[in-house]
Design an enzyme around this catalytic site. Structure first.
Site, PDB file in Angstrom:
ATOM      1  N   ASP A   1       3.499   9.552   2.925  1.00 54.33           N
ATOM      2  CA  ASP A   1       2.731   8.654   3.772  1.00 54.33           C
ATOM      3  C   ASP A   1       2.285   9.459   4.989  1.00 54.33           C
ATOM      4  O   ASP A   1       3.095  10.142   5.614  1.00 54.33           O
ATOM      5  CB  ASP A   1       3.641   7.499   4.222  1.00 54.33           C
ATOM      6  CG  ASP A   1       2.936   6.162   4.204  1.00 54.33           C
ATOM      7  OD1 ASP A   1       1.924   6.030   4.912  1.00 54.33           O
ATOM      8  OD2 ASP A   1       3.412   5.249   3.497  1.00 54.33           O
TER       9      ASP A   1
ATOM     10  N   ASP B   1      -2.257   5.882   6.067  1.00 50.99           N
ATOM     11  CA  ASP B   1      -2.001   4.573   6.655  1.00 50.99           C
ATOM     12  C   ASP B   1      -3.201   4.087   7.483  1.00 50.99           C
ATOM     13  O   ASP B   1      -3.826   4.888   8.192  1.00 50.99           O
ATOM     14  CB  ASP B   1      -0.777   4.730   7.568  1.00 50.99           C
ATOM     15  CG  ASP B   1      -0.174   3.424   8.026  1.00 50.99           C
ATOM     16  OD1 ASP B   1       0.305   2.661   7.165  1.00 50.99           O
ATOM     17  OD2 ASP B   1      -0.157   3.165   9.246  1.00 50.99           O
TER      18      ASP B   1
ATOM     19  N   GLU C   1      -5.286   3.650   2.706  1.00 46.36           N
ATOM     20  CA  GLU C   1      -4.925   2.237   2.850  1.00 46.36           C
ATOM     21  C   GLU C   1      -6.095   1.537   3.529  1.00 46.36           C
ATOM     22  O   GLU C   1      -6.379   1.787   4.709  1.00 46.36           O
ATOM     23  CB  GLU C   1      -3.660   2.045   3.690  1.00 46.36           C
ATOM     24  CG  GLU C   1      -3.194   0.588   3.651  1.00 46.36           C
ATOM     25  CD  GLU C   1      -2.408   0.111   4.867  1.00 46.36           C
ATOM     26  OE1 GLU C   1      -1.741  -0.921   4.759  1.00 46.36           O
ATOM     27  OE2 GLU C   1      -2.474   0.748   5.930  1.00 46.36           O
TER      28      GLU C   1
ATOM     29  N   HIS D   1       4.692  -2.839   0.113  1.00 44.40           N
ATOM     30  CA  HIS D   1       5.755  -3.204   1.052  1.00 44.40           C
ATOM     31  C   HIS D   1       5.267  -4.144   2.149  1.00 44.40           C
ATOM     32  O   HIS D   1       6.051  -4.496   3.035  1.00 44.40           O
ATOM     33  CB  HIS D   1       6.330  -1.929   1.680  1.00 44.40           C
ATOM     34  CG  HIS D   1       5.307  -1.187   2.491  1.00 44.40           C
ATOM     35  ND1 HIS D   1       4.169  -0.647   1.935  1.00 44.40           N
ATOM     36  CD2 HIS D   1       5.236  -0.932   3.819  1.00 44.40           C
ATOM     37  CE1 HIS D   1       3.451  -0.084   2.890  1.00 44.40           C
ATOM     38  NE2 HIS D   1       4.064  -0.242   4.046  1.00 44.40           N
ATOM     39  N   ASP D   2       3.992  -4.508   2.122  1.00 44.24           N
ATOM     40  CA  ASP D   2       3.442  -5.410   3.141  1.00 44.24           C
ATOM     41  C   ASP D   2       3.100  -6.794   2.595  1.00 44.24           C
ATOM     42  O   ASP D   2       2.720  -7.672   3.373  1.00 44.24           O
ATOM     43  CB  ASP D   2       2.163  -4.811   3.742  1.00 44.24           C
ATOM     44  CG  ASP D   2       2.419  -3.517   4.514  1.00 44.24           C
ATOM     45  OD1 ASP D   2       3.493  -3.391   5.125  1.00 44.24           O
ATOM     46  OD2 ASP D   2       1.530  -2.641   4.493  1.00 44.24           O
TER      47      ASP D   2
HETATM   48  C1  GLC Z   1       0.337  -0.096   7.404  1.00 44.22           C
HETATM   49  C2  GLC Z   1       1.684  -0.106   6.733  1.00 44.22           C
HETATM   50  C3  GLC Z   1       2.540  -1.128   7.416  1.00 44.22           C
HETATM   51  C4  GLC Z   1       2.716  -0.726   8.856  1.00 44.22           C
HETATM   52  C5  GLC Z   1       1.361  -0.540   9.533  1.00 44.22           C
HETATM   53  C6  GLC Z   1       1.489   0.153  10.841  1.00 44.22           C
HETATM   54  O1  GLC Z   1      -0.359  -1.264   7.228  1.00 44.22           O
HETATM   55  O2  GLC Z   1       1.534  -0.324   5.367  1.00 44.22           O
HETATM   56  O3  GLC Z   1       3.784  -1.271   6.793  1.00 44.22           O
HETATM   57  O4  GLC Z   1       3.437  -1.692   9.549  1.00 44.22           O
HETATM   58  O5  GLC Z   1       0.495   0.235   8.751  1.00 44.22           O
HETATM   59  O6  GLC Z   1       1.738   1.523  10.650  1.00 44.22           O
END
Ligand code: GLC
Length: 536
Positions: A99, A201, A268, A333-334
């Site tokens: 990541d 991210d 992402e 995970h979100d």
């Molecule tokens: C992304 C991640 C999430 C995190 C956010 C801030 O959306 O997937 O889990 O809280 O970024 O880094």
């Protein structure tokens, strides 16, 4: 697999490291734990693991608040342990994707500690500092993804800093060339250690309006909705300048690709389709120069209905630029887990959909055993999202619970106390139990993954939409002379398939129904919620 095809023909598996496997009894999963489970991943049949952040972090956002981009948090292990993991993964033919979190650092990162120390500090401009508004309030109306203003007043220097997420996650200033250079060095640090790519991210948010203008009101906002949606994120998301940065990141990563190993960027991106596909980048000499895989999250929000999903697949296929590699994601995970969103039977159908569509599938750990969201009592809540906005159903702990491996204490996840409670059904829903059951979700995933790997039509064939009735999503995958037809019955009643589409006595290569025979004796009729792959 040949160098440039692993991320096209293969399958990505997301590991949330806190919850995968603990090796030292502290109740938190770690790198040695992942290492110990590599053979499980090989047996499952996946090609690459993407590991959510493992860097030193105060854990305000469980690792997405990074205090050192080039280290390993002691809770997860050491750099030597990381090298060992990469080496063991590679020796088993598995790729490792990390990541990369470019939008922000932790407020404990030395860069930010310096930046906040004085207005004339050399690192001041590495972050986004602004004077208060005339009334002393935040400089503009930007809202944090975690609730409240995206600005925090810092009394030491009398200015506000921007944070798109927690106040413990100050946003970096990507307009500053020094920041870019430093962050590209971070990529190189890990590429030199052998990583095969990065999941980037919140890619669309990394650069903000140079004038810090107010976002316009969202005309579709309904009172009672998450206040985050009150404004359209015109000036802090998906600015044209992001594409410049994507191109630069891609060049950094490409410099480490050679004939034996191609490195990949996965973005992402929660964006509408036309904006999403822009992240494939422009084509130069026939090669798209953006991220190779802009995450396609459409199935996560989809209404679980044949016509709707059929339309979504057709629209996506039509929107892809020439040469773009599609990809599909069912969960992460979100977001709430697929088995909770659609129910256990439909989750089997969803597995078949994910693993038979054209495009790289990403699996979320535990979905292969049908893990569901776990209700976390208020006094056990860990996720800052839930703590900041309680009761809105935004908390992400439910989809982050420990992986149940066996019926041993704490499901074999840890010898200590798990950082988050296990699902109630761990004694029966675990890897060991499902490995012994030919009808289990795990057995289905394994069968489908093996089939996808064995059949060129599935891992590299084209996609052809077919018609098979209202409740049945039907498509063919073709490669060379090979043609496979996928039929997915989203309905609660059985669905006879016209002999014009599927001739009598077809050969079934896979079914979500473990009792289905390989050769159908007569015309094809799908059971409720049944999905099949048929060889033509
Ligand atoms: C992304 C991640 C999430 C995190 C956010 C801030 O959306 O997937 O889990 O809280 O970024 O880094």
């Amino acid at each position: 697999m040949p160098a440039d095809t692993w991320w096209k023909n293969g399958i990505v598996y997301q590991i949330y490291p806190r919850s995968f496997q603990d090796s030292n009894g502290d109740g938190i999963g770690d790198l040695d734990g992942i290492r110990a489970r590599l053979d499980y991943l090989v047996a499952l049949g996946i090609d690459a693991v993407w590991i959510s952040p493992i860097y030193p972090s105060p854990m305000a956002d469980f690792g997405y608040d990074i205090a050192d981009f080039c280290g390993i948090d002691p809770r997860f292990g050491t750099l030597d342990g990381f090298d060992a993991l990469v080496s063991d993964a590679h020796s088993r033919g598995l790729k490792v994707i990390l990541d990369f979190v470019p939008n922000h650092t932790s407020d404990q990162h030395p860069w930010f500690v310096q930046s906040r120390s004085a207005r004339n500090d050399p690192r001041r401009d590495w972050y986004l500092w602004r004077d208060p508004a005339p009334d002393g309030g935040p400089p503009n109306n930007w809202i944090s993804n975690f609730g409240g203003p995206a600005w925090r007043f810092d009394p030491t220097t009398g200015q506000y800093y921007a944070h798109s997420f927690l106040k413990e996650q100050p946003d970096l200033n990507w307009r500053n060339p020094e920041v870019r250079a430093a962050m590209y060095e971070v990529l190189r640090f890990w590429l030199r250690r052998g990583v095969d790519g990065f999941r980037v991210d919140v890619l669309s948010q990394i650069i903000k309006d140079a004038q810090f203008r107010d976002n316009p009101a969202n005309p579709d906002f309904v009172e009672g909705q998450d206040p985050f949606h009150r404004w359209l994120m015109l000036y802090n998301t998906d600015l044209p300048e992001v594409q410049e940065i994507v191109l630069e990141m891609r060049r950094v990563v490409d410099a480490f690709s050679d004939a034996s190993a191609s490195r990949v960027l996965i973005g992402e991106l929660y964006l509408p389709l036309p904006r999403l596909v822009a992240y494939y980048g422009q084509s130069a000499n026939g090669i798209l120069e953006g991220v190779q895989l802009p995450f396609n999250f459409q199935l996560i929000g989809a209404e679980w209905q044949a016509a709707h999903i059929g339309q979504l697949v057709r629209d996506y296929e039509a929107a892809l630029p020439a040469g773009a590699q599609p990809n599909w994601v069912l969960g992460n995970h979100d977001r709430s887990r697929i088995a909770s969103r659609v129910g256990p039977e439909m989750a089997r159908l969803a597995a078949m959909l994910l693993l038979t569509l054209r495009g790289t599938p990403t699996l979320y750990y535990g979905d292969e055993i049908g893990m569901t969201d776990v209700l976390i009592p208020a006094d056990e809540v860990q996720d800052p999202f839930e703590k900041n906005k309680p009761g809105m159903g935004l908390g992400r702990d439910p989809e982050r619970t420990p992986m149940p491996w066996s019926a041993a204490p704490h499901a074999g996840f840890t010898t200590g106390t798990p950082w988050l409670r296990l699902a109630d059904d761990w004694r029966t829903r675990n890897v060991e139990a499902q490995s012994r059951d030919a009808g289990s979700m795990l057995a289905l995933y394994q069968r489908l993954i093996a089939l996808r790997r064995a059949q060129p039509a599935l891992h590299q064939g084209d996609h052809e939409a077919l018609q098979a009735g209202d409740d049945v999503l039907a498509y063919a995958r073709n490669s060379g002379g090979q043609r496979l037809v996928v039929l997915l019955n989203f309905g609660t009643t059985s669905a006879p398939i016209s002999p014009a589409l599927i001739p009598r006595k077809p050969t079934v290569l896979a079914s979500t129904d473990p009792a289905r025979a390989d050769v159908v004796d007569g015309p094809m009729v799908l059971a409720p919620y049944e999905g099949v792959v048929i060889s033509m």
